[in-house]
Design an enzyme around this catalytic site. Sequence first.
Site, PDB file in Angstrom:
ATOM      1  N   ARG A 121       0.812  -1.232   0.000  1.00  0.00           N
ATOM      2  CA  ARG A 121       0.000   0.000   0.000  1.00  0.00           C
ATOM      3  C   ARG A 121       0.843   1.278   0.000  1.00  0.00           C
ATOM      4  NH1 ARG A 121      -3.244  -3.200   3.469  1.00  0.00           N
ATOM      5  NH2 ARG A 121      -5.010  -3.962   2.250  1.00  0.00           N
ATOM      6  N   LYS A 143       3.451  11.644 -11.209  1.00  0.00           N
ATOM      7  CA  LYS A 143       2.540  10.810 -12.007  1.00  0.00           C
ATOM      8  C   LYS A 143       3.254   9.502 -12.314  1.00  0.00           C
ATOM      9  CE  LYS A 143      -0.373  14.038 -14.578  1.00  0.00           C
ATOM     10  NZ  LYS A 143      -0.717  14.515 -15.936  1.00  0.00           N
ATOM     11  N   GLU A 185      10.035  18.562 -25.710  1.00  0.00           N
ATOM     12  CA  GLU A 185       9.415  18.954 -24.424  1.00  0.00           C
ATOM     13  C   GLU A 185      10.083  20.218 -23.862  1.00  0.00           C
ATOM     14  OE1 GLU A 185       6.784  17.409 -23.169  1.00  0.00           O
ATOM     15  OE2 GLU A 185       6.835  15.336 -23.907  1.00  0.00           O
ATOM     16  N   LYS A 227       8.516  23.057 -14.165  1.00  0.00           N
ATOM     17  CA  LYS A 227       7.639  21.924 -13.843  1.00  0.00           C
ATOM     18  C   LYS A 227       7.402  21.852 -12.333  1.00  0.00           C
ATOM     19  CE  LYS A 227       5.891  17.503 -14.502  1.00  0.00           C
ATOM     20  NZ  LYS A 227       5.768  16.305 -15.296  1.00  0.00           N
ATOM     21  N   GLU A 237      -3.755  18.297 -11.133  1.00  0.00           N
ATOM     22  CA  GLU A 237      -4.296  18.770 -12.407  1.00  0.00           C
ATOM     23  C   GLU A 237      -5.768  19.143 -12.285  1.00  0.00           C
ATOM     24  OE1 GLU A 237      -2.409  16.489 -15.534  1.00  0.00           O
ATOM     25  OE2 GLU A 237      -3.927  17.143 -16.958  1.00  0.00           O
ATOM     26  N   ARG A 242      -1.712  22.815 -14.305  1.00  0.00           N
ATOM     27  CA  ARG A 242      -0.893  21.688 -14.754  1.00  0.00           C
ATOM     28  C   ARG A 242      -1.218  21.303 -16.194  1.00  0.00           C
ATOM     29  NH1 ARG A 242       1.267  16.499 -11.159  1.00  0.00           N
ATOM     30  NH2 ARG A 242       2.493  15.608 -12.851  1.00  0.00           N
ATOM     31  N   ASN A 246       0.385  20.231 -21.206  1.00  0.00           N
ATOM     32  CA  ASN A 246      -0.072  19.411 -22.329  1.00  0.00           C
ATOM     33  C   ASN A 246      -0.021  20.149 -23.663  1.00  0.00           C
ATOM     34  OD1 ASN A 246      -0.600  17.251 -20.637  1.00  0.00           O
ATOM     35  ND2 ASN A 246      -2.631  18.032 -20.129  1.00  0.00           N
ATOM     36  N   HIS A 249       0.193  18.285 -26.889  1.00  0.00           N
ATOM     37  CA  HIS A 249      -0.053  16.875 -26.580  1.00  0.00           C
ATOM     38  C   HIS A 249      -1.387  16.340 -27.088  1.00  0.00           C
ATOM     39  CE1 HIS A 249       3.574  17.182 -24.271  1.00  0.00           C
ATOM     40  NE2 HIS A 249       3.492  15.934 -23.872  1.00  0.00           N
ATOM     41  N   HIS A 253      -0.961  13.019 -29.077  1.00  0.00           N
ATOM     42  CA  HIS A 253      -1.578  11.739 -28.712  1.00  0.00           C
ATOM     43  C   HIS A 253      -2.407  11.182 -29.871  1.00  0.00           C
ATOM     44  CE1 HIS A 253      -1.092  12.947 -24.241  1.00  0.00           C
ATOM     45  NE2 HIS A 253      -0.037  12.311 -24.693  1.00  0.00           N
ATOM     46  N   HIS A 266       7.913   9.872 -28.566  1.00  0.00           N
ATOM     47  CA  HIS A 266       6.957  10.825 -28.005  1.00  0.00           C
ATOM     48  C   HIS A 266       7.340  12.297 -28.254  1.00  0.00           C
ATOM     49  CE1 HIS A 266       4.022  12.566 -25.346  1.00  0.00           C
ATOM     50  NE2 HIS A 266       4.983  13.117 -24.620  1.00  0.00           N
TER      51      HIS A 266
END
Length: 365
Positions: A121, A143, A185, A227, A237, A242, A246, A249, A253, A266
Amino acid sequence: MKMIPVKSSKGNYKICVGQALLPKTGALVSGVFSPGVRLMIVSQKNLAPYLKTIAASLSKKGFEVHSHTLPDGEIAKSGAELFRLSRALLAKGFERRDGIVAVGGGVVSDLAGFAASVYLRGIRYVNVATTLLAQVDSSIGGKTAIDLQEGKNLVGSFWPPALVISDVQTLRSLPLRELSASLGEVIKYGVIRDPALFRFLEQSGKKILRKDLAAIEKVVLACARIKAGVVSRDEFETKGERAILNYGHTFAHGIEGSLEYQGLVHGEAVAIGMMMAAQLAADLDLCDEALPWRQMKLLVATKLPVSIKRFNLKADAILKTMMKDKKKSQGTLRFVLPRRIGQVTIEKNIPLEKVRRILRLAGAK
Ligand SMILES: NC(=O)c1ccc[n+]([C@@H]2O[C@H](COP(=O)([O-])OP(=O)(O)OC[C@H]3O[C@@H](n4cnc5c(N)ncnc54)[C@H](O)[C@@H]3O)[C@@H](O)[C@H]2O)c1
Ligand SMILES: [Zn+2]
């Protein structure tokens, strides 16, 4: 070495950026883990040259060091690898006070971080970031995720690291394509927040591609600060801020998904996505026509692609994939669009016809 603080509801942490930091891993980790605890170094075979230094430095500070190797590539972000690592931790008797040291790029820290968030956990972990993408992006912000057949990063958690170590010297062994893709990026940070960084990249792009470590360190620091600031203010987010990360992005994507993640890495997809977003912003009169041109010059100078002509993709197929992306909210597409270099806004309700036009302009059928 510079230290950047990051705030998190699960515990604040620091990002250490500099050179020759790996021999100091033990000393830095001693600041967050008690001596004597077990640490599992999770890594990949490409990182082998660095592991001895890291392990020796940790052992010298009294940690019980173990190691675990993940396969190379996105395939490591799987349920099978999550369970294999969990069992390895269990076999070595890892308890709640013990931890993981993830050494590698985004793949290693996404999988190791997710394992850390669910093993017993939740145990703590440290990111030793060894790709430019990891140093400017994925090692920061907590993340973590694994992929499903249905899509990338669909199962994951917010689980911040206890510490991030970014030694830019490790980038010397990084393949050039990885370095250049990460610059996608990096340029993103310039467009969304930092005109001075954008100008520095225009002046020093070539130096960076030649792996001039002083220039790279400056860039890593600038991006990590941005960041860190963004995720400190909007950890989950939920406040909108945040989401500006993107930029490029939504399109990226759509392209990556339509290509089934083949043919582009990417950061390259992000470069093309930023081109599309800037063109869309200019089309909507949100920014000057000069912005997409200036951005294109920088992307091309850093050896990034700006069109999808060679892929024979259909605009409608990309659009369909974009609509499935988890980053859309309440069924509508959201775009982060530039107003000027250093400032973006989030725009909704953009006519699909406009989006289709942009996709065709970039080479979709
Ligand atoms: N968690 C986040 O916030 C976040 C953000 C962006 C991206 N990501 C994820 O990150 C992943 C991509 O990460 P990445 O671009 O770092 O790729 P990666 O982790 O796959 O690393 C790229 C390649 O370089 C190798 N490598 C790493 N460091 C090296 C070094 N110093 N020298 C030589 N080889 C080295 C790796 O073994 C791998 O083969 C994706 O899965 C993406 O979803 C996560
Ligand atoms: Zn990205």
